[in-house]
Design an enzyme around this catalytic site. Structure first.
Site, mmCIF file in Angstrom:
data_model
loop_
_atom_site.group_PDB
_atom_site.id
_atom_site.type_symbol
_atom_site.label_atom_id
_atom_site.label_comp_id
_atom_site.label_asym_id
_atom_site.label_seq_id
_atom_site.Cartn_x
_atom_site.Cartn_y
_atom_site.Cartn_z
ATOM 1 N N HIS A 37 13.452 -7.741 -1.025
ATOM 2 C CA HIS A 37 12.254 -7.959 -0.209
ATOM 3 C C HIS A 37 12.427 -9.294 0.491
ATOM 4 O O HIS A 37 12.810 -10.285 -0.137
ATOM 5 C CB HIS A 37 11.004 -7.971 -1.091
ATOM 6 C CG HIS A 37 9.735 -7.872 -0.317
ATOM 7 N ND1 HIS A 37 9.263 -8.889 0.475
ATOM 8 C CD2 HIS A 37 8.844 -6.856 -0.187
ATOM 9 C CE1 HIS A 37 8.129 -8.504 1.044
ATOM 10 N NE2 HIS A 37 7.851 -7.275 0.656
ATOM 11 N N ARG A 74 13.317 -3.939 6.566
ATOM 12 C CA ARG A 74 13.562 -5.007 5.594
ATOM 13 C C ARG A 74 14.997 -5.497 5.514
ATOM 14 O O ARG A 74 15.238 -6.672 5.259
ATOM 15 C CB ARG A 74 13.216 -4.487 4.206
ATOM 16 C CG ARG A 74 11.793 -4.647 3.966
ATOM 17 C CD ARG A 74 11.467 -4.410 2.562
ATOM 18 N NE ARG A 74 10.017 -4.342 2.594
ATOM 19 C CZ ARG A 74 9.276 -3.795 1.680
ATOM 20 N NH1 ARG A 74 9.851 -3.272 0.623
ATOM 21 N NH2 ARG A 74 7.988 -3.785 1.786
ATOM 22 N N GLY A 129 0.799 -1.209 0.000
ATOM 23 C CA GLY A 129 0.000 0.000 0.000
ATOM 24 C C GLY A 129 0.830 1.256 0.000
ATOM 25 O O GLY A 129 1.972 1.266 -0.474
ATOM 26 N N HIS A 156 14.074 -6.168 -5.141
ATOM 27 C CA HIS A 156 12.745 -5.552 -5.093
ATOM 28 C C HIS A 156 12.757 -4.059 -5.400
ATOM 29 O O HIS A 156 11.854 -3.565 -6.064
ATOM 30 C CB HIS A 156 12.202 -5.782 -3.685
ATOM 31 C CG HIS A 156 10.822 -5.266 -3.446
ATOM 32 N ND1 HIS A 156 9.722 -5.739 -4.137
ATOM 33 C CD2 HIS A 156 10.339 -4.335 -2.568
ATOM 34 C CE1 HIS A 156 8.624 -5.120 -3.702
ATOM 35 N NE2 HIS A 156 8.986 -4.256 -2.769
ATOM 36 N N GLU A 199 3.350 -2.443 8.366
ATOM 37 C CA GLU A 199 4.446 -3.142 7.687
ATOM 38 C C GLU A 199 5.734 -2.855 8.453
ATOM 39 O O GLU A 199 5.745 -2.041 9.391
ATOM 40 C CB GLU A 199 4.538 -2.695 6.229
ATOM 41 C CG GLU A 199 3.335 -3.142 5.411
ATOM 42 C CD GLU A 199 3.444 -2.831 3.944
ATOM 43 O OE1 GLU A 199 4.542 -2.524 3.462
ATOM 44 O OE2 GLU A 199 2.409 -2.882 3.264
HETATM 45 C C1 SIN Z 1 6.623 -2.216 -0.568
HETATM 46 O O1 SIN Z 1 7.579 -2.706 -1.148
HETATM 47 O O2 SIN Z 1 6.640 -1.049 -0.169
HETATM 48 C C2 SIN Z 1 5.399 -3.030 -0.264
HETATM 49 C C3 SIN Z 1 5.603 -4.409 -0.695
HETATM 50 C C4 SIN Z 1 4.848 -5.350 0.200
HETATM 51 O O3 SIN Z 1 3.634 -5.438 0.056
HETATM 52 O O4 SIN Z 1 5.477 -6.002 1.020
#
Ligand code: SIN
Length: 524
Positions: free
Chosen positions: A233, A279, A49, A340, A118
């Site tokens: 990612h 991450r 998002g 990613h 997240e």
């Molecule tokens: C993102 O890379 O900012 C979102 C990707 C995810 O949904 O993990």
């Protein structure tokens, strides 16, 4: 010959390019070049998002601080504040356009749309359209772009170079589907071509960019910054026979656990934020665990959560996995890190302007200073929107200053060579490049590996450059040449940084340097 009265040329049809086109098309004629197929680029594949401070329980300073923490000391504080402060305005604009954000099912909620969490975010602040936010965003923006009379959309031109003279950028040189070379001139040119994840073998989207926009800008005189910070990612579906498929960080945000192959939850002993650490930390922990256990994946476990919640919140992921024979409500998901997002790119200011007059860069291709050494989840779609709006404001002011000779139809240019290079040879060289980058310039690096990558890429780059000069213009050959030259710059940046920071982790200098960090800078 087609008539294209383009005073503004936008290269790239992801979220940044489409948003800018819409913002500007009432003021000046816009030509937008985007690939014919929607599965190209990264925007469409974004699941999670858009991060923004929307809930009354959240605040701007907290979003800024979380971004700075994730960026590990290398964010530009001004760029972070600028982006975060414009978050709500960007989301309100999308809501007005009809973006189908997921409503909050809780009637007591103070904000009408559901906000998820997240990695790195200390609060619920990620607004989303189920688990396919990028697709919904592209469809919403494209719906309006296709209907706007001021926007000429081309899906038949692929840009291979930028045009320039002493006054700055003059437009772009493109190939059409028949392989004919055209010049497209424009008063201002905006690159929104995406990042450089395609330099690696395993990626979270099927056709990511390979850094071509960065290299074209560098050739025209732009500085590139922070190329060594390539984000992996943590959780791509491990599916050797299937297409690349992201497993959103939002699964961990809603309570998913990472487990070793024998079922042990390993993140709590590595970081107090456990699965919701930034991450770089989670991807490195998974990489370490895979090496320790000689495994090719770890598990992401959702089976302790109610099945109906998982299916309702993650219909795209659930449906994809069912299609691959995996029911994520009763089996853990095999996951592996994959390339990613590129945190570095073309140095640009808070209006998208680069060092080269009349050339702008927005979205993943740009370095604004927002992400520092590690991008926080869902800050990138925010950056696309905020910088598209900011660039539009500046470009509106420039609309009244046309440049002679730049507002013309595409001109067909006779090529210097007509012999084509065999596609197999180009594909084999690209594969070699990706193997080198994945082996030596991935999540964990060391000096000897970077030295080998540098030598091997220098040879590959020279070979591809010479082949390009001696053969007919060809999109795959141009991309190979640009990717090889960019990869050499990525490795140079990684070798110059004598420390580990954020996404750049070097076993031979595994701590922060003692002096304050600076962005790395590369020019050709
Ligand atoms: C993102 O890379 O900012 C979102 C990707 C995810 O949904 O993990």
């Amino acid at each position: 010959m087609m008539r294209t009265p383009a005073s503004l040329l936008i290269v790239g049809g992801g979220v940044a390019g489409l948003a800018l086109a819409l913002e500007l098309a009432d003021t000046r004629p816009v030509t937008l070049l985007r690939p014919a197929s929607d599965d190209h680029g990264a925007s469409r594949w974004a699941q999670g998002g858009i991060a923004a401070v929307l809930s009354p329980d959240d605040d701007i300073e907290a979003h800024i601080q979380d971004t700075l923490d994730a960026g590990d000391g290398l964010c530009d504080v001004g760029a972070v504040r600028f982006t975060v402060e414009h978050g709500r305005q960007a989301i309100d604009w999308l809501i007005q356009l009809g973006m189908p954000f997921t409503p909050d099912p809780d009637p007591r909620s103070h904000y009408p749309y559901h906000l998820t969490r997240e990695g790195g975010h200390g609060a619920r602040r990620v607004i989303h359209a189920a688990d396919a936010t990028g697709r919904a965003l592209i469809e919403t923006l494209l719906h309006h772009v296709k209907r706007h009379p001021g926007i000429t959309l081309h899906d038949d031109f692929m840009v291979i170079d930028l045009l320039g003279d002493g006054t700055g950028c003059l437009g772009a040189r493109c190939l059409d589907r028949a392989g004919r070379l055209h010049e497209l001139r424009a008063g201002d040119t905006v690159l929104a071509t995406g990042g450089a994840s395609g330099l690696y073998r395993h990626t979270t989207s099927p056709h990511p960019a390979c850094g071509e926009g960065m290299m074209m800008a560098a050739e025209l005189g732009c500085e590139l910054r922070n190329l060594e910070f390539q984000q992996f990612h943590p959780t791509c579906l491990y599916d050797p026979d299937g297409p690349p498929f992201l497993i959103s960080e939002a699964l961990r945000g809603e309570g998913g656990y990472l487990r070793t192959l024998d079922g042990h939850r390993f993140m709590p002993s590595i970081d107090p934020r456990a699965e919701l650490a930034p991450r770089d930390i989670v991807a490195r922990a998974i990489d370490t665990e895979m090496h320790r256990s000689h495994s090719d994946h770890v598990w992401l476990d959702m089976t302790h959560l109610p099945a109906d919640q998982v299916m309702r919140q993650f219909p795209t992921i659930y449906g994809h996995c069912i299609g691959r024979g995996l029911d994520i409500t009763d089996s853990p998901i095999p996951v592996v890190p994959a390339a990613h997002y590129s945190c570095g790119g073309i140095a640009s200011d808070l209006t998208g302007a680069t060092d080269v007059p009349h050339l702008y860069a927005i979205g993943e291709v740009a370095y604004t200073g927002l992400h520092g050494a590690n991008r926080m989840a869902s800050n990138s779609l925010l950056e696309c929107l905020v910088f598209a709006h900011a660039a539009a404001d500046r470009l509106k002011r420039a609309a009244s200053r046309p440049r002679p000779g730049t507002d013309v139809s595409p001109i067909v240019i006779p090529p210097a060579h007509t012999t084509r290079l065999a596609p197999d040879r180009i594909a084999a060289m690209m594969e070699r490049l990706r193997t080198i980058m994945s082996q030596y310039v991935g999540i964990v690096r060391h000096d000897e590996g970077l030295h080998r990558a540098s030598a091997q890429l220098a040879a590959l780059s020279q070979e591809s450059h010479e082949l390009r000069a001696r053969h007919a213009p060809d999109i795959a050959l141009s991309r190979l040449d640009q990717a090889a030259r960019l990869a050499t710059l990525v490795v140079a940046a990684a070798r110059e940084r004598r420390e580990s920071r954020g996404l750049h982790f070097n076993l031979d200098c595994s701590a922060h340097a003692t002096e304050p960090p600076h962005p790395s800078r590369q020019r050709v």
